[in-house]
Design an enzyme around this catalytic site. Sequence first.
Site, PDB file in Angstrom:
ATOM      1  N   TYR A   1     -30.441 -42.496  -1.601  1.00 27.22           N
ATOM      2  CA  TYR A   1     -29.803 -43.489  -2.463  1.00 27.22           C
ATOM      3  C   TYR A   1     -30.903 -44.164  -3.270  1.00 27.22           C
ATOM      4  O   TYR A   1     -31.876 -44.669  -2.712  1.00 27.22           O
ATOM      5  CB  TYR A   1     -29.070 -44.533  -1.613  1.00 27.22           C
ATOM      6  CG  TYR A   1     -28.094 -45.359  -2.408  1.00 27.22           C
ATOM      7  CD1 TYR A   1     -26.751 -45.008  -2.454  1.00 27.22           C
ATOM      8  CD2 TYR A   1     -28.513 -46.485  -3.115  1.00 27.22           C
ATOM      9  CE1 TYR A   1     -25.854 -45.764  -3.178  1.00 27.22           C
ATOM     10  CE2 TYR A   1     -27.614 -47.234  -3.854  1.00 27.22           C
ATOM     11  CZ  TYR A   1     -26.277 -46.868  -3.877  1.00 27.22           C
ATOM     12  OH  TYR A   1     -25.386 -47.611  -4.600  1.00 27.22           O
TER      13      TYR A   1
ATOM     14  N   TYR B   1     -24.450 -42.425 -11.770  1.00 32.01           N
ATOM     15  CA  TYR B   1     -24.387 -43.492 -10.770  1.00 32.01           C
ATOM     16  C   TYR B   1     -22.972 -43.601 -10.227  1.00 32.01           C
ATOM     17  O   TYR B   1     -22.134 -44.328 -10.758  1.00 32.01           O
ATOM     18  CB  TYR B   1     -24.821 -44.810 -11.421  1.00 32.01           C
ATOM     19  CG  TYR B   1     -24.895 -45.998 -10.491  1.00 32.01           C
ATOM     20  CD1 TYR B   1     -25.664 -45.969  -9.343  1.00 32.01           C
ATOM     21  CD2 TYR B   1     -24.220 -47.176 -10.789  1.00 32.01           C
ATOM     22  CE1 TYR B   1     -25.754 -47.072  -8.504  1.00 32.01           C
ATOM     23  CE2 TYR B   1     -24.313 -48.288  -9.963  1.00 32.01           C
ATOM     24  CZ  TYR B   1     -25.071 -48.231  -8.825  1.00 32.01           C
ATOM     25  OH  TYR B   1     -25.161 -49.333  -8.007  1.00 32.01           O
TER      26      TYR B   1
END
Lengths: 394, 136
Positions: A293, A343
């Site tokens: 992440y 994203y």
Amino acid sequence: MTAASASAQRRPAIAGLGLTEVGKVYGRHASEFAAEAVRRAAVDAGLTLTEIDGLLVAPGVTGGVDMGLQTALGLNDLRLLYEMRAYGCTAVAMVQTAAMAVQTGMADVVACVWADAPLQPGIPSSESFRNAGSRPSAGWTGLSVASGFTSANISYALAARRHMERFGTSSEHLGAIAIAQRDWAAMNPLAQYREPLTMESYLSSRWVAEPFRLLDCCVISNGGAAVIVTSVERARDLRQPPLELIGWAQAHPGHAHRRDENFGIISGAARSGPAALRMAGVVIEDIDVVQLYDCYTFTVLISLEDYGFCAKGEGGPFAASGVLGPEGNLKVNTGGGELSGYYLWGMTPLSEGIIQARGQADDRQVDDHDLVLVSGNGGILDHHGTLILSSRIG
Amino acid sequence: MNDLILRPVERDPHTAEFFEGTARNELLIRQCLDCGKSSEPEAAQCPACGSTDVHWHPASGRGKVVSWVISHLRTGDRSALGIIELDEGPWLWAPIAGDHARLRVDASVRVHFHRPAAGSEALPVFQLVEEAGSPG
């Protein structure tokens, strides 16, 4: 993986992935992206929608992705349904929850879906994302906002500054991460930024919150992603190469604005990582592909340290050593990640992890892709989750 | 540049006591009646011992910088924001006033209070303290 006992539990696997168009895709509500992502995941897996008997849904900042998705998809016979929220840790947490539902037999085919639509035409992406969230003017959160803590950029930059001051981590170290991921993004048709990035252009990108420049921060995207979890046995008969879920864990330091000496120094990955590896029965050196992440360059750096790819404090020199990027030895964020790719919160590392583990990444496919580690990170390094996928199913 | 950019804030039932304090130039934090440990203003439970007997207590207002950022706004304004360790121990996330070039870990600060607009509560802002013989 070998089971130590003759457990009656079913082994969970990922059998489907659905990605909508991502990026500046306007005129569609998040709930529409969510529904499309589930339909695409079902087609990908070779399942009909009515075979789905579990649905886990998660919204981004614009909301609207909720339990109503059941009706939109015509799923009238679900045995598992709820909305989940663990911020950037949500995608990993949904897959973990789905895996446990499959293990116990509570559900057979669980779709996990996330979608968001913060971008609007003519509005800078940072503003559209910011305005989509609630902006309280009262309470402790109101005090924080009134004081100037108006975005996660500032909070993560505070964390990064601690690391830089403690260990000598530099802008060039962070830049090496941005450049390596851009090099990967160049080979990903879904990536929003694909043109090559030099250290000079990284260093000349505008300040957002010193020590962060614009290119330390993730892109913003509209879109949705869904993942289908079922049993290994069922997955074997479906369309895609099955990926067994062999390890998972979470760790939540939850320091949120309170005193914590570890803030910016050690993240939840330091506990979540070893726990997931232990469950999988592997060690970090066994991992072939790493999808971290990466809301910021710094999130990658601290995660590399906490997972044990390098020693604590050495993430900067490690990142700058050339180990990252398509030519490097450690295959990290191979689709460009959230920094250059797209994203979709935790669905970004998860989707790329699935594509690589299946061997479907075309130009950017990594040779060895048996074991893939995927991380989720939420809050201001408050929440962490880990998944370990295996394409080597015995 | 060392602009201070603050927005108005209202009180609510959780913050009323805190803002009563800022109105009289007092920085209120929590102190545990059971173990004596100080904690952040929003702590309704002692982080050290778990007691909910945490009462409001005026802090000295002195502290040091744990971390800081310079936020750059599209208007061209720049403001410093940081984590401050109070002498009593708790960490506060707050604006920092003073010359940005002097920001460093452990720099000494002292609290001041600013009211961003009429009708807003006063906010704590930490001013960098000039120290005689400081190592710069």
